[in-house]
Scaffold this motif. Structure first.
Motif, short mmCIF file in Angstrom:
data_model
loop_
_atom_site.label_atom_id
_atom_site.label_comp_id
_atom_site.label_asym_id
_atom_site.label_seq_id
_atom_site.Cartn_x
_atom_site.Cartn_y
_atom_site.Cartn_z
N LYS A 22 47.71 -9.93 -59.02
CA LYS A 22 47.03 -9.40 -59.63
C LYS A 22 47.44 -10.86 -60.84
N GLN A 25 45.32 -13.70 -63.96
CA GLN A 25 44.27 -13.16 -63.65
C GLN A 25 43.27 -12.07 -64.11
N TYR A 30 40.64 -11.30 -59.83
CA TYR A 30 41.66 -10.51 -58.85
C TYR A 30 40.51 -10.31 -57.39
#
Length: 95
Positions: A22, A25, A30
């Motif tokens: 992730k 983001q 994601y």
């Protein structure tokens, strides 16, 4: 020849799934990135089962989502992408 290229591409995309994180983001971004990879893999006839997809997603989320990851992993029935998406978006809003 085509089958070989398709298998190679599927392996490449699956490797991306195992390594995806992730990072900075948003959860929405994601999940969109993961879904794009999964859709591309499915297009070349190498679909990802729900349990595997759940593991790929949870492994890339990071420590903020550990609290929700354990109950998701313990579920008896596999979650669909949409169900997992809703749970993670809800947890992100809670955070």
């Amino acid at each position: 020849m085509y089958a070989s290229k398709s298998r190679t591409r599927a392996m490449q995309l699956k490797e991306e799934l195992t390594m995806i994180k992730k990072g900075n983001q948003t959860v929405q971004e994601y999940l969109h990135t993961v879904k794009a990879l999964v859709d591309e893999i499915s297009l070349i006839d190498h679909p990802i089962v729900d349990d595997d997809l759940t593991l790929y997603i949870l492994n890339g989320l990071g420590s903020d989502f550990q609290e929700i990851a354990a109950p998701i992993r313990a579920k008896e029935k596999p979650l669909t992408f949409e169900e997992l998406h809703d749970l993670l978006i809800g947890h992100d809003a809670y955070l």
